[in-house]
Structure formats: C-alpha cells, structure tokens
Design a protein around this motif. Structure first.
Motif, PDB file in Angstrom:
ATOM      1  N   VAL A  63      16.856  -7.761 -22.229  1.00  0.00           N
ATOM      2  CA  VAL A  63      16.948  -9.150 -21.781  1.00  0.00           C
ATOM      3  C   VAL A  63      17.528 -10.045 -22.870  1.00  0.00           C
ATOM      4  N   ALA A  64      18.486 -10.897 -22.485  1.00  0.00           N
ATOM      5  CA  ALA A  64      19.075 -11.866 -23.414  1.00  0.00           C
ATOM      6  C   ALA A  64      18.925 -13.268 -22.845  1.00  0.00           C
ATOM      7  N   ALA A  65      18.381 -14.150 -23.661  1.00  0.00           N
ATOM      8  CA  ALA A  65      18.287 -15.558 -23.290  1.00  0.00           C
ATOM      9  C   ALA A  65      19.551 -16.272 -23.738  1.00  0.00           C
ATOM     10  N   GLN A  66      19.941 -17.274 -22.943  1.00  0.00           N
ATOM     11  CA  GLN A  66      21.112 -18.079 -23.282  1.00  0.00           C
ATOM     12  C   GLN A  66      20.671 -19.525 -23.457  1.00  0.00           C
ATOM     13  N   PRO A  67      21.444 -20.310 -24.214  1.00  0.00           N
ATOM     14  CA  PRO A  67      21.009 -21.671 -24.566  1.00  0.00           C
ATOM     15  C   PRO A  67      20.676 -22.574 -23.382  1.00  0.00           C
ATOM     16  N   ASP A  68      21.330 -22.381 -22.256  1.00  0.00           N
ATOM     17  CA  ASP A  68      21.102 -23.269 -21.113  1.00  0.00           C
ATOM     18  C   ASP A  68      20.085 -22.733 -20.113  1.00  0.00           C
ATOM     19  N   ASP A  69      19.363 -21.663 -20.456  1.00  0.00           N
ATOM     20  CA  ASP A  69      18.358 -21.105 -19.545  1.00  0.00           C
ATOM     21  C   ASP A  69      17.236 -22.109 -19.297  1.00  0.00           C
ATOM     22  N   THR A  70      16.812 -22.181 -18.040  1.00  0.00           N
ATOM     23  CA  THR A  70      15.718 -23.069 -17.632  1.00  0.00           C
ATOM     24  C   THR A  70      14.591 -22.230 -17.042  1.00  0.00           C
ATOM     25  N   ASP A  71      13.432 -22.850 -16.867  1.00  0.00           N
ATOM     26  CA  ASP A  71      12.319 -22.140 -16.232  1.00  0.00           C
ATOM     27  C   ASP A  71      12.709 -21.657 -14.841  1.00  0.00           C
ATOM     28  N   GLU A  94      14.879 -19.525 -32.325  1.00  0.00           N
ATOM     29  CA  GLU A  94      13.802 -20.496 -32.092  1.00  0.00           C
ATOM     30  C   GLU A  94      13.735 -20.964 -30.631  1.00  0.00           C
ATOM     31  N   LEU A  95      14.815 -20.820 -29.895  1.00  0.00           N
ATOM     32  CA  LEU A  95      14.824 -21.112 -28.458  1.00  0.00           C
ATOM     33  C   LEU A  95      14.585 -19.841 -27.655  1.00  0.00           C
ATOM     34  N   ALA A  96      15.189 -18.741 -28.071  1.00  0.00           N
ATOM     35  CA  ALA A  96      15.108 -17.482 -27.327  1.00  0.00           C
ATOM     36  C   ALA A  96      13.690 -16.914 -27.275  1.00  0.00           C
ATOM     37  N   GLU A  97      12.956 -17.005 -28.375  1.00  0.00           N
ATOM     38  CA  GLU A  97      11.613 -16.410 -28.389  1.00  0.00           C
ATOM     39  C   GLU A  97      10.690 -17.041 -27.357  1.00  0.00           C
ATOM     40  N   PRO A  98      10.566 -18.395 -27.296  1.00  0.00           N
ATOM     41  CA  PRO A  98       9.701 -18.953 -26.252  1.00  0.00           C
ATOM     42  C   PRO A  98      10.220 -18.678 -24.833  1.00  0.00           C
ATOM     43  N   LEU A  99      11.538 -18.620 -24.655  1.00  0.00           N
ATOM     44  CA  LEU A  99      12.082 -18.285 -23.343  1.00  0.00           C
ATOM     45  C   LEU A  99      11.692 -16.858 -22.956  1.00  0.00           C
ATOM     46  N   PHE A 100      11.831 -15.938 -23.891  1.00  0.00           N
ATOM     47  CA  PHE A 100      11.471 -14.544 -23.617  1.00  0.00           C
ATOM     48  C   PHE A 100       9.984 -14.427 -23.318  1.00  0.00           C
ATOM     49  N   GLU A 101       9.146 -15.075 -24.123  1.00  0.00           N
ATOM     50  CA  GLU A 101       7.697 -15.005 -23.903  1.00  0.00           C
ATOM     51  C   GLU A 101       7.309 -15.598 -22.543  1.00  0.00           C
ATOM     52  N   THR A 102       7.947 -16.690 -22.164  1.00  0.00           N
ATOM     53  CA  THR A 102       7.696 -17.288 -20.849  1.00  0.00           C
ATOM     54  C   THR A 102       8.101 -16.311 -19.748  1.00  0.00           C
ATOM     55  N   PHE A 103       9.244 -15.664 -19.937  1.00  0.00           N
ATOM     56  CA  PHE A 103       9.718 -14.690 -18.966  1.00  0.00           C
ATOM     57  C   PHE A 103       8.735 -13.522 -18.837  1.00  0.00           C
ATOM     58  N   VAL A 104       8.234 -13.028 -19.951  1.00  0.00           N
ATOM     59  CA  VAL A 104       7.255 -11.936 -19.934  1.00  0.00           C
ATOM     60  C   VAL A 104       6.027 -12.358 -19.134  1.00  0.00           C
ATOM     61  N   GLU A 105       5.519 -13.556 -19.394  1.00  0.00           N
ATOM     62  CA  GLU A 105       4.332 -14.038 -18.671  1.00  0.00           C
ATOM     63  C   GLU A 105       4.606 -14.179 -17.176  1.00  0.00           C
ATOM     64  N   MET A 106       5.785 -14.648 -16.813  1.00  0.00           N
ATOM     65  CA  MET A 106       6.150 -14.760 -15.398  1.00  0.00           C
ATOM     66  C   MET A 106       6.128 -13.382 -14.736  1.00  0.00           C
ATOM     67  N   CYS A 107       6.647 -12.380 -15.426  1.00  0.00           N
ATOM     68  CA  CYS A 107       6.655 -11.022 -14.879  1.00  0.00           C
ATOM     69  C   CYS A 107       5.236 -10.471 -14.782  1.00  0.00           C
ATOM     70  N   ARG A 108       4.420 -10.722 -15.797  1.00  0.00           N
ATOM     71  CA  ARG A 108       3.042 -10.215 -15.790  1.00  0.00           C
ATOM     72  C   ARG A 108       2.198 -10.849 -14.687  1.00  0.00           C
ATOM     73  N   LYS A 109       2.477 -12.089 -14.345  1.00  0.00           N
ATOM     74  CA  LYS A 109       1.749 -12.743 -13.250  1.00  0.00           C
ATOM     75  C   LYS A 109       2.104 -12.134 -11.899  1.00  0.00           C
ATOM     76  N   ARG A 110       3.282 -11.535 -11.813  1.00  0.00           N
ATOM     77  CA  ARG A 110       3.778 -10.998 -10.548  1.00  0.00           C
ATOM     78  C   ARG A 110       3.608  -9.481 -10.414  1.00  0.00           C
ATOM     79  N   HIS A 111       3.396  -8.793 -11.554  1.00  0.00           N
ATOM     80  CA  HIS A 111       3.433  -7.328 -11.525  1.00  0.00           C
ATOM     81  C   HIS A 111       2.539  -6.744 -12.611  1.00  0.00           C
ATOM     82  N   ALA A 112       1.792  -5.729 -12.250  1.00  0.00           N
ATOM     83  CA  ALA A 112       0.970  -5.014 -13.238  1.00  0.00           C
ATOM     84  C   ALA A 112       1.856  -4.021 -13.993  1.00  0.00           C
ATOM     85  N   GLY A 113       1.439  -3.635 -15.182  1.00  0.00           N
ATOM     86  CA  GLY A 113       2.160  -2.605 -15.924  1.00  0.00           C
ATOM     87  C   GLY A 113       3.394  -3.091 -16.650  1.00  0.00           C
TER      88      GLY A 113
END
Length: 145
Positions: A31-39, A100-119
C-alpha cells in the motif's frame, strides 16, 4: 491511495528476523499513500480491497472476495508504489506522501480494514522489511482510488 494486491496461499513480513505479520490463504496488499489521499479515499480502498473478487467459486471463476472467503489480509506500507517512473533511470518519489503524512494515513487505513475484517496483519512502517509470499495463480492486481 495505491494498493498492489496478490492472492497468496501464505505470506509473512519480518523485521530484523522478527515476524510482524503472517497470514495463510488470503491477500497481501502493498500500500502507498499519496499526498492528496482523504479518509473517503481510504474508505473506498478498504471496501474495494475486501470486496474485490479474486478468489475462485465452485466453477473456478473469480467470483469470491476476501470477505466471502474469510482469508487473511497482510497490509504492508510501500511508498515506492507511488514513484514517478515516466522518465529517466531513477524513480522520483515526489508523488508519494511524505512519511509524516503517510504513516497516519496508513494506520487509519489499517484500522478501517480491521473494523471490517478479522485476520488483518501488518508490516512495520518505515522499517526495512522482508516479505515472503507464495503467490497463488499468480494473481496480482493494481488498485487505485
């Protein structure tokens, strides 16, 4: 956001010899985050990733998703996917989100996936990782939002 997904029979990420994430059958997503990625884009990618039909049904056709199969999901941050490679012989990373932007975006993405799927497992952000996988097929797709 960009995700390179691979259908795998198994995959594992290690950092300095320590396993940080390991799955059996499922998807490995680089996964790669880009500068203009939004929630909203992260939500869209999470839904696409979990519902993309890359697993065989009873007739051998790709009609089943990760959500359907209940397989594992290994998410690995990989900024190099966002590289601009259109000219020259060295990639430019100006199209990738800065750490500094990519890390919180990635972590948010991980949490979104974990809320929707186990494992859901991950690598370690900004670490030198070794990724081992057995690509099933091989089946690989590039997803973008």
């Amino acid at each position: 956001m960009i995700a390179l997904i691979q259908r795998v029979t198994e995959a594992e990420v290690t950092v300095a010899g320590e396993s940080t994430g390991k799955i059996g059958a499922g998807l490995l997503a680089l996964v790669a985050a880009q500068p203009d990625d939004t929630d909203a884009q992260l939500e869209k990618m999470a839904e696409k990733l979990l519902n993309y039909r890359v697993f065989a049904d009873d007739d051998g056709k790709m009609n089943r998703s990760l959500r359907d199969t209940g397989g594992g999901l290994l998410l690995v941050s990989q900024f190099t996917l966002a590289a601009d490679t259109r000219s020259g012989l060295r990639p430019s990373f100006s199209t990738a989100a800065r750490p500094e932007l990519a890390e919180p975006l990635f972590e948010t993405f991980v949490e979104m996936c974990r809320k929707r799927h186990a494992g859901v497992e991950t690598g370690r952000f900004r670490a030198h990782m070794e990724v081992r996988l057995v690509n099933d097929g091989p089946v690989t797709f590039l997803l973008q939002t």
